[in-house]
Design a protein around this motif. Structure first.
Motif, PDB file in Angstrom:
ATOM      1  N   SER A 133      28.390  38.142  85.770  1.00  0.00           N
ATOM      2  CA  SER A 133      27.996  39.431  86.036  1.00  0.00           C
ATOM      3  C   SER A 133      28.617  40.326  86.102  1.00  0.00           C
ATOM      4  O   SER A 133      29.613  40.638  87.078  1.00  0.00           O
ATOM      5  CB  SER A 133      27.451  38.705  87.832  1.00  0.00           C
ATOM      6  N   VAL A 134      27.637  41.461  85.848  1.00  0.00           N
ATOM      7  CA  VAL A 134      28.560  43.123  85.835  1.00  0.00           C
ATOM      8  C   VAL A 134      27.689  44.055  86.739  1.00  0.00           C
ATOM      9  O   VAL A 134      25.964  44.281  86.816  1.00  0.00           O
ATOM     10  CB  VAL A 134      28.602  43.438  84.933  1.00  0.00           C
ATOM     11  N   ILE A 135      28.468  44.409  87.960  1.00  0.00           N
ATOM     12  CA  ILE A 135      27.631  44.760  88.828  1.00  0.00           C
ATOM     13  C   ILE A 135      28.391  46.723  88.374  1.00  0.00           C
ATOM     14  O   ILE A 135      29.863  46.595  88.448  1.00  0.00           O
ATOM     15  CB  ILE A 135      27.769  44.489  90.051  1.00  0.00           C
ATOM     16  N   ASN A 136      26.915  47.473  88.795  1.00  0.00           N
ATOM     17  CA  ASN A 136      27.870  49.222  87.784  1.00  0.00           C
ATOM     18  C   ASN A 136      27.308  50.207  89.071  1.00  0.00           C
ATOM     19  O   ASN A 136      26.462  49.393  90.133  1.00  0.00           O
ATOM     20  CB  ASN A 136      27.179  49.750  86.980  1.00  0.00           C
ATOM     21  N   CYS A 137      27.940  50.584  89.288  1.00  0.00           N
ATOM     22  CA  CYS A 137      28.598  52.017  90.052  1.00  0.00           C
ATOM     23  C   CYS A 137      28.905  53.133  89.838  1.00  0.00           C
ATOM     24  O   CYS A 137      30.018  53.565  88.719  1.00  0.00           O
ATOM     25  CB  CYS A 137      29.760  51.653  90.891  1.00  0.00           C
ATOM     26  N   ILE A 141      40.409  49.288  94.754  1.00  0.00           N
ATOM     27  CA  ILE A 141      41.592  49.790  93.086  1.00  0.00           C
ATOM     28  C   ILE A 141      41.586  51.206  92.802  1.00  0.00           C
ATOM     29  O   ILE A 141      40.994  52.530  93.894  1.00  0.00           O
ATOM     30  CB  ILE A 141      41.112  49.552  91.629  1.00  0.00           C
ATOM     31  N   PHE A 142      43.071  51.934  93.037  1.00  0.00           N
ATOM     32  CA  PHE A 142      43.459  52.810  92.721  1.00  0.00           C
ATOM     33  C   PHE A 142      42.822  53.861  91.776  1.00  0.00           C
ATOM     34  O   PHE A 142      43.100  52.896  90.208  1.00  0.00           O
ATOM     35  CB  PHE A 142      45.086  52.963  93.113  1.00  0.00           C
ATOM     36  N   SER A 143      42.532  55.246  91.860  1.00  0.00           N
ATOM     37  CA  SER A 143      42.506  56.020  90.395  1.00  0.00           C
ATOM     38  C   SER A 143      43.015  56.109  89.591  1.00  0.00           C
ATOM     39  O   SER A 143      42.786  56.074  88.398  1.00  0.00           O
ATOM     40  CB  SER A 143      42.466  57.413  91.559  1.00  0.00           C
ATOM     41  N   VAL A 150      37.832  44.398  88.168  1.00  0.00           N
ATOM     42  CA  VAL A 150      37.264  45.993  88.662  1.00  0.00           C
ATOM     43  C   VAL A 150      38.086  46.855  87.158  1.00  0.00           C
ATOM     44  O   VAL A 150      38.695  46.646  86.754  1.00  0.00           O
ATOM     45  CB  VAL A 150      38.021  46.488  89.858  1.00  0.00           C
ATOM     46  N   LEU A 151      36.894  47.405  87.001  1.00  0.00           N
ATOM     47  CA  LEU A 151      36.795  48.422  85.928  1.00  0.00           C
ATOM     48  C   LEU A 151      36.905  49.649  86.163  1.00  0.00           C
ATOM     49  O   LEU A 151      35.561  49.910  86.863  1.00  0.00           O
ATOM     50  CB  LEU A 151      36.503  47.793  84.015  1.00  0.00           C
ATOM     51  N   LEU A 152      37.248  50.429  85.701  1.00  0.00           N
ATOM     52  CA  LEU A 152      37.603  51.738  86.171  1.00  0.00           C
ATOM     53  C   LEU A 152      37.383  53.306  84.959  1.00  0.00           C
ATOM     54  O   LEU A 152      37.982  52.603  84.200  1.00  0.00           O
ATOM     55  CB  LEU A 152      38.318  52.377  87.153  1.00  0.00           C
ATOM     56  N   SER A 171      33.075  49.110  88.314  1.00  0.00           N
ATOM     57  CA  SER A 171      31.851  48.139  87.626  1.00  0.00           C
ATOM     58  C   SER A 171      32.950  47.010  88.314  1.00  0.00           C
ATOM     59  O   SER A 171      34.132  46.902  88.347  1.00  0.00           O
ATOM     60  CB  SER A 171      31.755  47.994  85.815  1.00  0.00           C
ATOM     61  N   LEU A 172      32.051  45.992  88.898  1.00  0.00           N
ATOM     62  CA  LEU A 172      32.292  44.420  88.780  1.00  0.00           C
ATOM     63  C   LEU A 172      32.505  43.752  88.283  1.00  0.00           C
ATOM     64  O   LEU A 172      30.828  43.368  87.990  1.00  0.00           O
ATOM     65  CB  LEU A 172      32.444  44.617  90.651  1.00  0.00           C
ATOM     66  N   ARG A 173      33.025  42.592  87.726  1.00  0.00           N
ATOM     67  CA  ARG A 173      32.735  41.650  86.595  1.00  0.00           C
ATOM     68  C   ARG A 173      32.818  40.482  87.810  1.00  0.00           C
ATOM     69  O   ARG A 173      34.068  40.289  88.100  1.00  0.00           O
ATOM     70  CB  ARG A 173      33.060  42.225  85.524  1.00  0.00           C
TER      71      ARG A 173
END
Lengths: 115, 110
Positions: B18-22, B49-51, B63-65, B73-75
């Motif tokens: 699952s990939v949830i996006n923001c 996650i830190f920036s 988590v990908l930023l 995103s959260l996978r």
């Protein structure tokens, strides 16, 4: 789990009656928050507190008041409940860290129905 | 203030990823979080996650930023029925301001 309790967990009341919701924490965190959660709106901040007797308004504060006389307790009052205040109410707490990592921890929620 | 956007619904088959996006608007966001809300419960912090990081992995969660695009995103790998819940992203900026997205309802189909 952070030590946050909310009371009552469920309440049904009538339009025009006063309602008080209580949030109690055992973590000694400085910040406390009240949110409401409604379908399609996510979480909306009602009021928050940054210390004993220090409170400020959030984005949907009309019709609500709060008080914080002790670090551990944060009360939300609906002076005269309306049907539009039917919602699920969440309390949250956070520390105030200089690092900026200030995640919020949530209580279990109070489901309020105003008839 | 900060605008934080999420799509409302996502359905996946059990075992798939699952990939949830923001997306968010404030480039000064410092920490970004993912919360999970199961039916009838409060929000639980899943991860943050830190920036200055691009990626963080924690077991089945990644988590990908992308700071340039202001996209988070959260996978969830090997999604299970117990992962069915509402997932909220949240961001903080300087000054202890905290902003939530509207939440993504994840349904896992057996």
């Amino acid at each position: 789990d952070a030590g946050i309790t909310q009371s009552p967990r469920h309440k049904v009341t009538e339009t025009g009656t006063p309602v008080t919701l209580r949030c109690h924490q055992t973590e000694n965190h400085r910040y406390m928050y009240w949110y409401r959660q409604d379908p399609g709106h996510g979480l909306r901040l009602i009021h928050y507190s940054y210390g004993v007797k220090d409170t400020d308004k959030g984005e949907v504060s009309d019709g609500y008041s709060v008080s914080r006389s002790k670090t551990e307790d944060f009360l939300l009052t609906l002076e005269s409940a309306t049907s539009s205040q039917t919602s699920v109410y969440f309390c949250a707490i956070s520390e105030s860290r200089t690092s900026g990592r200030n995640e919020q921890f949530f209580g279990p929620g109070t489901r309020l129905t105003v008839l | 203030g900060e605008d934080v956007e999420q799509s409302l619904f996502l359905s996946v088959r059990e075992g798939d990823s699952s990939v949830i996006n923001c997306t968010y608007t404030d480039s000064s966001s410092t920490y970004l979080y993912w919360y999970k809300q199961e039916p009838g419960a409060g929000l639980q912090l899943l991860t943050y996650i830190f920036s200055n990081m691009d990626m963080k992995q924690d077991q089945r969660l990644t988590v990908l930023l992308n700071k340039k695009d202001k996209h988070l995103s959260l996978r969830i790998a090997d999604t299970q029925t117990g992962d069915s819940a509402i997932y909220f992203c949240a961001v903080t900026t300087t000054g202890n301001q905290f902003y939530f997205g509207t939440g993504t309802s994840l349904t896992v189909i057996p």
